[in-house]
Design an enzyme around this catalytic site. Structure first.
Site, PDB file in Angstrom:
ATOM      1  N   LYS A   1     -21.657 140.167  87.221  1.00 18.99           N
ATOM      2  CA  LYS A   1     -21.572 138.967  88.064  1.00 18.99           C
ATOM      3  C   LYS A   1     -20.358 138.144  87.653  1.00 18.99           C
ATOM      4  CE  LYS A   1     -26.495 138.897  89.018  1.00 18.99           C
ATOM      5  NZ  LYS A   1     -27.832 138.602  88.542  1.00 18.99           N
TER       6      LYS A   1
ATOM      7  N   GLN B   1     -31.013 134.574  85.076  1.00 13.30           N
ATOM      8  CA  GLN B   1     -31.317 136.008  85.179  1.00 13.30           C
ATOM      9  C   GLN B   1     -32.782 136.263  84.823  1.00 13.30           C
ATOM     10  OE1 GLN B   1     -29.074 138.233  86.363  1.00 13.30           O
ATOM     11  NE2 GLN B   1     -30.562 139.887  86.209  1.00 13.30           N
TER      12      GLN B   1
ATOM     13  N   ASP C   1     -29.436 131.981  94.183  1.00  8.86           N
ATOM     14  CA  ASP C   1     -30.360 133.129  94.216  1.00  8.86           C
ATOM     15  C   ASP C   1     -31.311 133.008  95.416  1.00  8.86           C
ATOM     16  OD1 ASP C   1     -30.408 135.289  92.498  1.00  8.86           O
ATOM     17  OD2 ASP C   1     -31.297 134.179  90.837  1.00  8.86           O
TER      18      ASP C   1
END
Ligand code: GUN
Length: 285
Positions: free
Chosen positions: A53, A97, A120
């Site tokens: 990422k 995460q 997200d």
């Protein structure tokens, strides 16, 4: 029949070059999109995802920062970091995460992210907006699936889409996005009585169950489009999806490979959301 391969790798490269140009334009206006990624503990798969990422952010000309916290981090300390990042003007997207260590309550953490920075799309406000069709940041993997279908010129409206899996990260939101595209949607899961009888009705079959090569040709209607969201490491070290690729390809019209299918799209859609957040937070629509 031998299903045409849908290359998520190629499609994501195209989207990334589009994004790179848009980032450059925004940077010219003095706004550099910034993404903060938080990782707690040392899950090796998560470490790889987080590094990818960050690398992609840099490639596209965005600001990236990784906050690596030890496994022993308290929920309170994690919430404090999120509060700081919520206030940080150079950060437009915040991603924690998953999975988190067991002593940290995942939903408490996701709820603490400013919905305006929730790239997200996991915050309940974002989820709610997605469900009712308001503007929102769409969750990256499900949105990647829709983008793969659209950019492969696969008609979604009116088709029977069957989703196997009901996780909050993939199954539920991808079903909702397919519905938004006017598919007729069925969700199957571990308690579904006769899985193959239902998956065999699918024009579009999306599989996200986390079990290596569990879906085979026997589950697939000839000519169906098969999207494999799974990524599993077999005992002999191969990286495979939730679909048995060789047998499924033989009956499908289109199929995504693993690796190189849905995977690269997840990061690309995260970049899309981060750019969108940078624009939105700066009042650019
Ligand atoms: N872990 C596996 N997939 C994801 C994802 O899309 N977002 C986050 N934050 N964690 C994940």
């Amino acid at each position: 029949m031998s299903g045409q391969i849908i290359s998520g790798k190629a499609i994501s490269e195209t989207i990334k070059s589009e994004l790179q140009a848009q980032v450059a334009k925004l940077v010219e206006q003095g706004i550099k999109p910034g993404l903060a990624v938080i990782i707690v503990g040392e899950n090796p798969a998560s470490q790889v995802y987080v590094r990818n990422k960050a690398r992609t952010c840099i490639q596209l000309g965005m600001h990236s920062e990784i906050h690596e916290l030890p496994e022993s981090t308290s929920e309170e300390a994690l919430l404090q970091l999120i509060a700081d990042l919520n206030q940080n003007q150079s950060i437009h997207g915040i991603l924690v995460q998953l999975p988190l260590p067991k002593h940290i309550h995942e939903q408490h953490v996701l709820d603490a992210i400013d919905p305006g920075k929730d790239v997200d799309g996991f915050h309940p406000v974002q989820v709610g907006n997605m469900v009712i069709g308001n503007r929102s940041y769409l969750p990256c993997t499900p949105n990647g699936v829709i983008e793969l279908l659209k950019r492969s010129n696969i008609e979604i409206a009116g088709k029977h889409a069957v989703v196997v899996g009901r996780s909050n990260i993939v199954g539920k939101p991808v079903a909702m996005l397919l519905l938004r595209e006017n598919a007729t949607v069925t969700i199957c899961h571990s308690r579904t009585a006769d899985l193959a009888a239902i998956t065999k009705q699918a024009d579009i079959l999306v599989v996200a169950i986390g079990r290596a090569e569990a879906i085979t040709a026997e589950h697939i209607k000839p000519g169906a489009v098969v999207i494999d969201v799974g990524i599993n490491r077999t005992e002999d070290g191969r990286l495979v999806g939730d679909v048995d690729f060789a047998s499924a390809q033989a009956v499908s019209s289109h199929i995504t490979p693993v690796p190189g299918g849905v995977g690269p799209m997840t990061i690309t859609m995260l970049m899309f959301n981060t750019l969108d957040a940078a624009r939105t937070l700066n009042g650019i629509v």
